[in-house]
Write a protein that holds these residues in place. Structure first.
Motif, PDB file in Angstrom:
ATOM      1  N   GLY A 229       0.660  -1.130  -0.059  1.00  0.00           N
ATOM      2  CA  GLY A 229       0.092   0.227  -0.371  1.00  0.00           C
ATOM      3  C   GLY A 229       0.693   1.337  -0.521  1.00  0.00           C
ATOM      4  N   ILE A 230       0.340   2.661  -0.033  1.00  0.00           N
ATOM      5  CA  ILE A 230       1.241   3.780  -0.076  1.00  0.00           C
ATOM      6  C   ILE A 230       1.669   3.394   1.712  1.00  0.00           C
ATOM      7  CG2 ILE A 230      -0.543   4.853  -1.494  1.00  0.00           C
ATOM      8  CD1 ILE A 230      -1.671   5.950   1.298  1.00  0.00           C
ATOM      9  N   PRO A 231       2.648   4.485   1.500  1.00  0.00           N
ATOM     10  CA  PRO A 231       3.419   4.174   2.716  1.00  0.00           C
ATOM     11  C   PRO A 231       3.145   4.742   3.780  1.00  0.00           C
ATOM     12  CG  PRO A 231       4.195   5.555   0.862  1.00  0.00           C
ATOM     13  CD  PRO A 231       3.780   5.191   0.100  1.00  0.00           C
ATOM     14  N   SER A 232       2.068   5.886   4.230  1.00  0.00           N
ATOM     15  CA  SER A 232       1.119   5.750   5.145  1.00  0.00           C
ATOM     16  C   SER A 232       0.044   4.559   5.673  1.00  0.00           C
ATOM     17  CB  SER A 232       0.470   7.342   5.011  1.00  0.00           C
ATOM     18  OG  SER A 232      -0.574   7.411   4.098  1.00  0.00           O
ATOM     19  N   GLU A 233      -0.157   4.523   4.609  1.00  0.00           N
ATOM     20  CA  GLU A 233      -0.918   2.547   5.193  1.00  0.00           C
ATOM     21  C   GLU A 233       0.052   1.754   5.663  1.00  0.00           C
ATOM     22  OE1 GLU A 233      -2.549   1.934   1.653  1.00  0.00           O
ATOM     23  OE2 GLU A 233      -4.342   3.430   1.499  1.00  0.00           O
ATOM     24  N   VAL A 234       0.768   1.800   5.266  1.00  0.00           N
ATOM     25  CA  VAL A 234       2.151   0.250   5.822  1.00  0.00           C
ATOM     26  C   VAL A 234       2.135   0.639   6.361  1.00  0.00           C
ATOM     27  CG1 VAL A 234       3.260  -1.617   5.462  1.00  0.00           C
ATOM     28  CG2 VAL A 234       2.258  -0.408   3.558  1.00  0.00           C
ATOM     29  N   PHE A 235       2.908   1.561   7.416  1.00  0.00           N
ATOM     30  CA  PHE A 235       3.505   2.111   8.215  1.00  0.00           C
ATOM     31  C   PHE A 235       3.083   2.269   9.340  1.00  0.00           C
ATOM     32  CE2 PHE A 235       7.650   2.813   5.304  1.00  0.00           C
ATOM     33  CZ  PHE A 235       8.353   1.938   5.541  1.00  0.00           C
ATOM     34  N   ASP A 236       1.463   3.172   8.652  1.00  0.00           N
ATOM     35  CA  ASP A 236       0.814   3.987   9.914  1.00  0.00           C
ATOM     36  C   ASP A 236      -0.075   2.734  10.541  1.00  0.00           C
ATOM     37  OD1 ASP A 236       2.458   6.077   9.892  1.00  0.00           O
ATOM     38  OD2 ASP A 236       1.497   7.304   9.417  1.00  0.00           O
ATOM     39  N   ASN A 237      -0.875   2.330   9.750  1.00  0.00           N
ATOM     40  CA  ASN A 237      -2.098   1.092   9.858  1.00  0.00           C
ATOM     41  C   ASN A 237      -2.299   0.159   9.211  1.00  0.00           C
ATOM     42  OD1 ASN A 237      -4.633   0.891  10.857  1.00  0.00           O
ATOM     43  ND2 ASN A 237      -5.751   1.694   8.993  1.00  0.00           N
ATOM     44  N   PRO A 238      -0.822  -0.752   9.512  1.00  0.00           N
ATOM     45  CA  PRO A 238      -0.438  -2.427   8.659  1.00  0.00           C
ATOM     46  C   PRO A 238      -1.716  -2.541   9.824  1.00  0.00           C
ATOM     47  CG  PRO A 238       0.816  -1.967  10.746  1.00  0.00           C
ATOM     48  CD  PRO A 238      -0.166  -0.641  10.374  1.00  0.00           C
ATOM     49  N   GLN A 239      -1.852  -3.419   8.541  1.00  0.00           N
ATOM     50  CA  GLN A 239      -3.398  -4.507   8.410  1.00  0.00           C
ATOM     51  C   GLN A 239      -2.899  -6.094   8.657  1.00  0.00           C
ATOM     52  OE1 GLN A 239      -6.797  -3.490   7.852  1.00  0.00           O
ATOM     53  NE2 GLN A 239      -4.892  -1.994   7.826  1.00  0.00           N
ATOM     54  N   HIS A 240      -1.860  -6.388   8.934  1.00  0.00           N
ATOM     55  CA  HIS A 240      -1.357  -8.460   9.325  1.00  0.00           C
ATOM     56  C   HIS A 240      -0.312  -8.446  10.179  1.00  0.00           C
ATOM     57  CE1 HIS A 240      -3.281  -9.831   5.441  1.00  0.00           C
ATOM     58  NE2 HIS A 240      -2.806  -8.686   4.868  1.00  0.00           N
ATOM     59  N   GLU A 241      -0.382  -8.195  11.098  1.00  0.00           N
ATOM     60  CA  GLU A 241      -0.027  -8.943  12.411  1.00  0.00           C
ATOM     61  C   GLU A 241       2.150  -8.907  11.776  1.00  0.00           C
ATOM     62  OE1 GLU A 241      -0.783  -8.534  15.277  1.00  0.00           O
ATOM     63  OE2 GLU A 241      -2.306  -8.093  14.928  1.00  0.00           O
ATOM     64  N   ARG A 242       2.390  -9.889  10.702  1.00  0.00           N
ATOM     65  CA  ARG A 242       3.550 -10.097  10.559  1.00  0.00           C
ATOM     66  C   ARG A 242       4.041  -8.800  10.149  1.00  0.00           C
ATOM     67  NH1 ARG A 242       7.592 -10.078  11.540  1.00  0.00           N
ATOM     68  NH2 ARG A 242       9.137 -11.772  10.225  1.00  0.00           N
ATOM     69  N   THR A 243       2.945  -7.577   9.657  1.00  0.00           N
ATOM     70  CA  THR A 243       4.194  -5.935   9.018  1.00  0.00           C
ATOM     71  C   THR A 243       4.287  -5.455  10.439  1.00  0.00           C
ATOM     72  OG1 THR A 243       2.573  -6.631   7.052  1.00  0.00           O
ATOM     73  CG2 THR A 243       3.846  -4.430   7.405  1.00  0.00           C
ATOM     74  N   LYS A 244       3.110  -5.741  11.334  1.00  0.00           N
ATOM     75  CA  LYS A 244       2.927  -4.767  12.393  1.00  0.00           C
ATOM     76  C   LYS A 244       4.227  -5.518  13.419  1.00  0.00           C
ATOM     77  CE  LYS A 244      -1.901  -4.262  12.812  1.00  0.00           C
ATOM     78  NZ  LYS A 244      -3.546  -4.675  14.106  1.00  0.00           N
ATOM     79  N   ASN A 245       4.267  -6.651  13.627  1.00  0.00           N
ATOM     80  CA  ASN A 245       5.761  -6.783  14.064  1.00  0.00           C
ATOM     81  C   ASN A 245       7.056  -6.562  13.860  1.00  0.00           C
ATOM     82  OD1 ASN A 245       7.421  -9.699  15.325  1.00  0.00           O
ATOM     83  ND2 ASN A 245       6.545  -9.473  16.495  1.00  0.00           N
ATOM     84  N   PHE A 246       7.442  -6.571  12.575  1.00  0.00           N
ATOM     85  CA  PHE A 246       8.416  -6.558  11.770  1.00  0.00           C
ATOM     86  C   PHE A 246       8.773  -5.079  12.238  1.00  0.00           C
ATOM     87  CE2 PHE A 246      10.525  -4.356   8.104  1.00  0.00           C
ATOM     88  CZ  PHE A 246      11.884  -5.392   7.545  1.00  0.00           C
ATOM     89  N   LEU A 247       7.085  -3.758  11.678  1.00  0.00           N
ATOM     90  CA  LEU A 247       7.388  -2.571  11.330  1.00  0.00           C
ATOM     91  C   LEU A 247       8.003  -2.534  12.826  1.00  0.00           C
ATOM     92  CD1 LEU A 247       4.897  -1.085   9.127  1.00  0.00           C
ATOM     93  CD2 LEU A 247       7.523  -1.463   9.114  1.00  0.00           C
ATOM     94  N   GLY A 248       7.388  -3.644  14.012  1.00  0.00           N
ATOM     95  CA  GLY A 248       8.159  -2.727  15.293  1.00  0.00           C
ATOM     96  C   GLY A 248       9.224  -2.871  15.839  1.00  0.00           C
ATOM     97  N   HIS A 249       9.843  -3.537  15.513  1.00  0.00           N
ATOM     98  CA  HIS A 249      11.361  -3.790  15.862  1.00  0.00           C
ATOM     99  C   HIS A 249      12.530  -2.957  14.876  1.00  0.00           C
ATOM    100  CE1 HIS A 249       9.607  -7.328  17.211  1.00  0.00           C
ATOM    101  NE2 HIS A 249      10.077  -7.105  18.545  1.00  0.00           N
ATOM    102  N   ILE A 250      11.167  -2.027  14.527  1.00  0.00           N
ATOM    103  CA  ILE A 250      12.212  -0.642  13.353  1.00  0.00           C
ATOM    104  C   ILE A 250      12.013   0.978  13.627  1.00  0.00           C
ATOM    105  CG2 ILE A 250      12.694  -0.507  11.049  1.00  0.00           C
ATOM    106  CD1 ILE A 250      13.454  -3.073  11.367  1.00  0.00           C
ATOM    107  N   THR A 251      13.372   1.155  13.520  1.00  0.00           N
ATOM    108  CA  THR A 251      12.920   2.482  14.123  1.00  0.00           C
ATOM    109  C   THR A 251      12.832   3.233  12.733  1.00  0.00           C
ATOM    110  OG1 THR A 251      13.872   2.660  16.181  1.00  0.00           O
ATOM    111  CG2 THR A 251      14.112   4.015  14.925  1.00  0.00           C
ATOM    112  N   LEU A 252      12.341   4.489  12.531  1.00  0.00           N
ATOM    113  CA  LEU A 252      12.178   5.402  10.930  1.00  0.00           C
ATOM    114  C   LEU A 252      13.517   6.366  11.891  1.00  0.00           C
ATOM    115  CD1 LEU A 252       8.748   6.080  10.298  1.00  0.00           C
ATOM    116  CD2 LEU A 252      10.229   3.872   9.167  1.00  0.00           C
ATOM    117  N   LYS A 253      14.395   6.490  10.642  1.00  0.00           N
ATOM    118  CA  LYS A 253      15.257   7.252  10.463  1.00  0.00           C
ATOM    119  C   LYS A 253      14.844   8.189   9.610  1.00  0.00           C
ATOM    120  CE  LYS A 253      18.500   4.225   9.819  1.00  0.00           C
ATOM    121  NZ  LYS A 253      19.875   3.438   9.720  1.00  0.00           N
TER     122      LYS A 253
END
Length: 253
Positions: A229-253
């Protein structure tokens, strides 16, 4: 899909049901992806998710086990396709710079132009200097790779790819081999390309780049596309648990 001849509305890259296995290891498990002309698509995912393999299938550096890849409506996975002709239009920048150590930056950028595009030495030199200037290295044209930093070498590699007048640019972890202080210069060049309308498919761990520059973010895991999806959707409102888990361990720079 219509038979319209207006190629501007058709995807420049189309991947259909792509599978890739190495023996018993299935790396890609039926991937479908379309990339439109002028679009910047960033592919994210953990190591081993298949993202680099997918990218390398776009120009057949990896040959798919099954499925189809189209470039500008030519099926490049067909045995009848001249893949070397296709590769003239697909620029690729790797994690390693792959520069010839015995050639200057300028000669590195000139070589493929002369050998593949059959440009004259004068024309190849003109284009090389133009592209080195575009990546901020005109003053280093006569330096050898050993005289350049890693970031500068990667920018030479980008200039070399751009000198071939590609229709699409593929970036495979282009900054991951660089020291942190050298990453910004390479990302700045990539951002400039995006602003100029270059079609780009980028595999990266640079989340800030993905958020700021991508038209679309694709998240892969386990050889499949989990979410896009567009970045704001994927980063701010991920729909899948695997995406949420991955992004939860990432710091945006």
């Amino acid at each position: 899909m219509t038979d319209s001849t207006d190629t501007s509305t058709q995807p420049i890259v189309r991947i259909e049901n792509l599978h890739k296995s190495y023996g018993d290891l299935e790396v890609l498990k039926g991937v479908d992806l379309r990339v439109n002309r002028g679009e910047v698509v960033v592919i994210l995912g953990p190591s081993g998710s298949g993202k680099s393999t997918l990218l390398r299938c776009v120009n057949l550096l990896e040959v798919p086990t099954s499925g189809k890849v189209f470039f500008e409506d030519t099926e490049i996975t067909s045995p009848d396709t001249d893949i070397n002709e296709i590769r003239k239009h697909v620029g690729m920048v790797f994690q390693s710079f792959n520069l010839f150590p015995h050639l200057t930056a300028k000669r590195n950028v000139m070589l493929a132009q002369e050998k593949v595009l059959k440009r004259s030495k004068e024309e190849a030199e003109r284009v090389a200097m133009e592209q080195l200037a575009n990546v901020g290295l005109a003053e280093r044209a006569d330096h050898y790779p050993s005289q350049l930093s890693g970031g500068q070498q990667q920018r030479v590699a980008i200039a070399r790819a751009l000198a071939m007048d590609p229709h699409v640019m593929l970036f495979d972890e282009a900054t991951s081999a660089l020291d942190p202080e050298l990453v910004r210069g390479v990302l700045d060049v990539m951002k400039s390309l995006a602003r100029e309308g270059m079609t780009m498919i980028v595999v990266t761990h640079e989340m800030g780049f993905a958020r700021d520059v991508a038209d679309r973010v694709v998240f892969m895991d386990g050889g499949v596309i989990v979410e896009e999806g567009i970045p704001s959707e994927v980063f701010d409102n991920p729909q899948h648990e695997r995406t949420k888990n991955f992004l939860g361990h990432i710091t945006l720079k």
